[in-house]
Design a protein around this motif. Sequence first.
Motif, PDB file in Angstrom:
ATOM      1  N   UNK A 287       0.837  -1.204   0.000  1.00 28.03           N
ATOM      2  CA  UNK A 287       0.000   0.000   0.000  1.00 28.03           C
ATOM      3  C   UNK A 287       0.870   1.253   0.000  1.00 28.03           C
ATOM      4  N   UNK A 288       1.999   1.205   0.709  1.00 34.92           N
ATOM      5  CA  UNK A 288       2.910   2.349   0.746  1.00 34.92           C
ATOM      6  C   UNK A 288       3.526   2.594  -0.616  1.00 34.92           C
ATOM      7  N   UNK A 390      -4.298   8.345  -3.928  1.00 30.67           N
ATOM      8  CA  UNK A 390      -3.446   8.341  -2.737  1.00 30.67           C
ATOM      9  C   UNK A 390      -4.286   8.308  -1.464  1.00 30.67           C
ATOM     10  N   UNK A 391      -5.373   9.076  -1.459  1.00 33.09           N
ATOM     11  CA  UNK A 391      -6.218   9.146  -0.267  1.00 33.09           C
ATOM     12  C   UNK A 391      -6.806   7.783   0.087  1.00 33.09           C
ATOM     13  N   UNK A 392      -7.020   6.948  -0.923  1.00 31.57           N
ATOM     14  CA  UNK A 392      -7.587   5.622  -0.684  1.00 31.57           C
ATOM     15  C   UNK A 392      -6.672   4.763   0.178  1.00 31.57           C
ATOM     16  N   UNK A 393      -5.361   5.019   0.092  1.00 32.58           N
ATOM     17  CA  UNK A 393      -4.388   4.150   0.767  1.00 32.58           C
ATOM     18  C   UNK A 393      -3.845   4.713   2.068  1.00 32.58           C
ATOM     19  N   UNK A 394      -4.314   5.869   2.483  1.00 26.68           N
ATOM     20  CA  UNK A 394      -3.745   6.501   3.682  1.00 26.68           C
ATOM     21  C   UNK A 394      -3.873   5.598   4.903  1.00 26.68           C
ATOM     22  N   UNK A 395      -5.086   5.088   5.172  1.00 27.69           N
ATOM     23  CA  UNK A 395      -5.304   4.267   6.366  1.00 27.69           C
ATOM     24  C   UNK A 395      -4.513   2.967   6.296  1.00 27.69           C
ATOM     25  N   UNK A 396      -4.525   2.310   5.137  1.00 28.31           N
ATOM     26  CA  UNK A 396      -3.800   1.039   5.010  1.00 28.31           C
ATOM     27  C   UNK A 396      -2.298   1.262   5.106  1.00 28.31           C
ATOM     28  N   UNK A 397      -1.808   2.372   4.567  1.00 27.53           N
ATOM     29  CA  UNK A 397      -0.381   2.671   4.652  1.00 27.53           C
ATOM     30  C   UNK A 397       0.037   2.872   6.107  1.00 27.53           C
ATOM     31  N   UNK A 398      -0.800   3.524   6.903  1.00 29.75           N
ATOM     32  CA  UNK A 398      -0.490   3.717   8.318  1.00 29.75           C
ATOM     33  C   UNK A 398      -0.459   2.380   9.054  1.00 29.75           C
ATOM     34  N   UNK A 399      -1.387   1.484   8.711  1.00 31.81           N
ATOM     35  CA  UNK A 399      -1.384   0.159   9.322  1.00 31.81           C
ATOM     36  C   UNK A 399      -0.110  -0.600   8.985  1.00 31.81           C
ATOM     37  N   UNK A 400       0.322  -0.488   7.733  1.00 31.40           N
ATOM     38  CA  UNK A 400       1.570  -1.144   7.327  1.00 31.40           C
ATOM     39  C   UNK A 400       2.757  -0.584   8.104  1.00 31.40           C
ATOM     40  N   UNK A 401       2.786   0.728   8.247  1.00 31.14           N
ATOM     41  CA  UNK A 401       3.893   1.357   8.969  1.00 31.14           C
ATOM     42  C   UNK A 401       3.910   0.914  10.428  1.00 31.14           C
ATOM     43  N   UNK A 402       2.726   0.859  11.062  1.00 27.66           N
ATOM     44  CA  UNK A 402       2.630   0.424  12.458  1.00 27.66           C
ATOM     45  C   UNK A 402       3.081  -1.026  12.595  1.00 27.66           C
TER      46      UNK A 402
END
Length: 414
Positions: A287-288, A390-402
Amino acid sequence: MRRFSRTAWSQGSIVIYLILILTFMARAISSMMQANNPLYAHSLGVRLAEVGLTTSVYAVVTMVVRFGYSARVRLHDVPRVMTIGFVLLTLAIAGVLWSHTFVEFLIAIALAGVSTALIMPHLLSLMGALSPAEEREKNLSYYSLALSTSLVVAPVLGTLVLTHFRLGGIYGLLLVFALIGLFVMGSNFKRFQDRLAKDAKAPALKLRHALSDLSHNGVYTRSFAALFLFNLSFAAAMSYGGLDIKDRFHLPYSLVELVLTSFFVASLLGRLVVSRAVHHKRLERKATWMFWSLGIGGVGLGLMGWAPSLLVFLVGFWLLAWPHAVLFPLVSMRIASSVERPLLVAANTVAQSSFDLSGTFGPLVLSVIISHANMGWGFWLIGVFQFVGMAIFVAEMRQELLHHRQVGQRPMAG
C-alpha cells in the motif's frame, strides 16, 4: 524424495515459462492492433470521423465478453477457454488481412476483442493459481515484465517491418505471433489442465455473488479503485500527449513516436526495480508503494501541464511511467494473496476491465476539459485523480507502517 521434488519443480517452472511466452505474444498483439487499427481503417478509405469506431468496437466488445462470459469461467476451464481465444485471435488477424471493406474490417476487430477477453485475464489467473505461494509474487513480477517487454519490443519490430513492407506487414507479423501462441497453448493444453485438476469439482460461478464477495474485500476494492483512477489519467495522457508535444514543440512524427515509446521503456525499467524488490523481499508494504507511486504520477502530470521545454515534459512523462510500472504488478499480487481461489478468475477479469473503462472515459474526460481550457490545464486536472487514489491508501499505509515498527521492535529469539 529429492528427485521427485526436483521433477515437480521443473514441471512447475515449465508452466511458468509457457505463461510468460503466451503473455508476451498476446499483449504484443493487442497493443499493436490497438495502435494500428485506426491506420488500417484509414487505408481502406474510411472517413476520419469513422476511424474512431475501430477503437470503440474493440473496447466495447472486449468489455461485454469480459463481464458476460470470462468473469464466470471456472479456473479448471481456463485452458480450454484460452485455446479457443487463440483460435479466434488467429482468425481475427487473418480476417483483417483479407478484409476489403470497412464492415469486414470491423467484424475482424470485434472478433479480436472477443479473443482478448478470453485470453488476457485468464493468463493472469493461471500465473496466480499455478505459482507456489512462496514463488507467487516473484512470478507475478515476471508476468508484468513480460507485458512491459512486449510493449517495447513489439513497436520496434513493427517499425522494422514497415521499413520493408506496407501496413499489412504489421498484421502478418501479428499473425505469426498468434500462431506461436496457438501452438504453445494447444500443445500444452493437457499440461495446464493437469495442474488444475483439483479445481475440476468447483461449482459454476455466479457473477452476481462473485461481485458481491469482491465488493466486501477491502484490499480488492482499494486495488481496483487505484488502478482505475490511474488508468483514467494514463489513457488520456497517451491519447493526447503525442498531439500536445507535436503542437507545442513542433516535433516530427518520428520523434513523437520515439517519445511515446520512451514511456514504455521507462515503465519497463520501473518493473525491473519492482522485480528486484520482490527478489530481495522488500515489497511487503505494498500500500505504501502504491501510495507514493500515485503521488509521483500526479507530479509527472503537473510537469507535463506546465512544461516550458521538451525536457520538462519528458521528465513528467517518465515520472508518470512509475505508477504504470508499480500499480499493475502490485495489484496482481494483492489479488492473488487476498482473494479466494474460486474467485480468482472473476477478480482478475473485473480488475482488467478497468483498462477498458478508463480507455473509454479517460480520453473523453480530457477532451471535455481541453474544449473549455488548454491541454496544460487538462493534464493538471486529470492529475487530481492520482491524489484521490493516494487518499484511498492513507489508512492502510499507516497500518503497514505500524506493523513494520512492531515487527522491528520484537526481540530476536535466542
